[in-house]
Write a protein that holds these residues in place. Structure first.
Motif, PDB file in Angstrom:
ATOM      1  N   GLY A 143       0.799  -1.219   0.000  1.00 16.95           N
ATOM      2  CA  GLY A 143       0.000   0.000   0.000  1.00 16.95           C
ATOM      3  C   GLY A 143       0.833   1.271   0.000  1.00 16.95           C
ATOM      4  N   PHE A 144       2.123   1.125  -0.322  1.00 16.43           N
ATOM      5  CA  PHE A 144       3.026   2.276  -0.289  1.00 16.43           C
ATOM      6  C   PHE A 144       2.550   3.410  -1.199  1.00 16.43           C
ATOM      7  N   TYR A 145       2.032   3.054  -2.368  1.00 16.59           N
ATOM      8  CA  TYR A 145       1.664   4.075  -3.353  1.00 16.59           C
ATOM      9  C   TYR A 145       0.290   4.703  -3.106  1.00 16.59           C
ATOM     10  N   ASP A 146      -0.499   4.117  -2.208  1.00 14.49           N
ATOM     11  CA  ASP A 146      -1.855   4.599  -1.982  1.00 14.49           C
ATOM     12  C   ASP A 146      -1.846   6.051  -1.498  1.00 14.49           C
ATOM     13  N   GLY A 147      -2.486   6.919  -2.267  1.00 11.62           N
ATOM     14  CA  GLY A 147      -2.582   8.321  -1.887  1.00 11.62           C
ATOM     15  C   GLY A 147      -1.430   9.187  -2.356  1.00 11.62           C
ATOM     16  N   LEU A 148      -0.404   8.581  -2.977  1.00 10.32           N
ATOM     17  CA  LEU A 148       0.682   9.388  -3.537  1.00 10.32           C
ATOM     18  C   LEU A 148       0.226  10.003  -4.858  1.00 10.32           C
ATOM     19  N   THR A 149       1.104  10.675  -5.544  1.00  7.08           N
ATOM     20  CA  THR A 149       0.681  11.449  -6.718  1.00  7.08           C
ATOM     21  C   THR A 149       1.632  11.285  -7.898  1.00  7.08           C
ATOM     22  N   PHE A 150       1.192  11.805  -9.029  1.00  8.39           N
ATOM     23  CA  PHE A 150       2.079  12.079 -10.159  1.00  8.39           C
ATOM     24  C   PHE A 150       2.458  13.551  -9.997  1.00  8.39           C
ATOM     25  N   HIS A 151       3.673  13.789  -9.570  1.00 11.45           N
ATOM     26  CA  HIS A 151       4.095  15.151  -9.229  1.00 11.45           C
ATOM     27  C   HIS A 151       4.781  15.879 -10.382  1.00 11.45           C
ATOM     28  N   ARG A 152       5.207  15.139 -11.388  1.00 10.22           N
ATOM     29  CA  ARG A 152       5.976  15.741 -12.485  1.00 10.22           C
ATOM     30  C   ARG A 152       5.363  15.322 -13.812  1.00 10.22           C
ATOM     31  N   ILE A 153       4.886  16.301 -14.552  1.00  8.28           N
ATOM     32  CA  ILE A 153       4.163  16.048 -15.802  1.00  8.28           C
ATOM     33  C   ILE A 153       4.797  16.869 -16.911  1.00  8.28           C
ATOM     34  N   ILE A 154       5.235  16.218 -17.960  1.00  3.87           N
ATOM     35  CA  ILE A 154       5.780  16.937 -19.115  1.00  3.87           C
ATOM     36  C   ILE A 154       5.081  16.429 -20.371  1.00  3.87           C
ATOM     37  N   ASP A 155       4.174  17.243 -20.892  1.00  3.60           N
ATOM     38  CA  ASP A 155       3.431  16.872 -22.091  1.00  3.60           C
ATOM     39  C   ASP A 155       4.401  16.665 -23.252  1.00  3.60           C
TER      40      ASP A 155
END
Length: 227
Positions: A100-112
């Motif tokens: 469950g480590f990833y639960d509630g984490l995010t994609f913080h870096r987005i480069i279209d």
């Protein structure tokens, strides 16, 4: 250390100044917590990467495995993981997901036009899990034939080869120049439309693609291990 993926020329007009390597814009006197550069890397302290985690010695997975990355308000990204090619990376990723480590984490870096990066507890590229793993890529002495094309999932790391922990990235566009430098470990089988939508929606980023307003970062509800 900020885990960052290096972006090379041709990956989007916004990032014309991000064609440098993972260490660009940093000096040896900088603190361990530094802003990530234009590579799918992390900025967790790079010296930590010299100690490969004990997870390399645990029972490693083999064959193909499947996970579903559930992104809040977006939907599911289904991924096939290749443990025959990258057993350390797949085993680490699956174990973290099961805990469950990833639960509630995010994609913080987005480069279209490049990739989306997530899996950082700090939400800024400076965090990770408690263990580092060996980088499974050619420049680190490991054969890996998975190319960084659209849909490939790969481990982010700092400039240290063995510094990957929990941060990962999914390629939106083909960027084979990353081959041999990052540990690709699987392929998206369904949900690239979600990756595209995230890239289109998340435009409020700094020059390195980081969404500094964490309330606007797409949330990973959970990563479910199917098999």
């Amino acid at each position: 250390m900020a885990l960052v993926v290096c972006m090379f020329a041709g990956c989007g007009s916004k990032k014309s100044n991000t064609s440098s390597n993972a260490n660009s814009g940093t000096s040896s006197s900088e603190s361990a917590k530094q802003e990530e550069t234009a590579v799918p890397e992390s900025t967790e302290s790079t010296d930590a990467g010299s100690d490969i985690s004990s997870s390399d010695d645990t029972k490693q997975l083999s064959g193909k495995h499947h996970v579903v990355i559930k992104v809040k308000k977006y939907g599911n990204i289904k991924v096939e993981l290749d443990a025959d090619t990258a057993p350390i990376s797949v085993t680490n990723f699956v174990n973290l997901a099961k805990k469950g480590f990833y639960d509630g984490l995010t994609f913080h870096r987005i480069i279209d036009g490049f990739m989306i990066q997530g899996g950082d507890p700090n939400g800024d590229g400076t965090g990770g899990s408690s263990e580092k793993i060996k980088g499974e890529f050619k420049s680190n002495g490991v054969q890996n034939n998975i190319s960084h094309i659209r849909g490939t999932i790969s481990m982010a790391r700092s400039s240290a080869n063995n510094s990957a922990s929990s941060q990962f990235f999914i390629m939106q566009k083909d960027t084979p120049s990353l081959d041999g430098q990052y540990a690709a470990f699987g392929t998206v089988t369904s949900g690239m439309d979600i990756v595209d939508k995230i890239c289109k929606d998340c435009t409020d980023t700094n020059q390195n693609g980081v969404i500094t307003d964490k309330s606007k970062q797409p949330v990973i509800s959970t990563i479910r291990v199917v098999d």
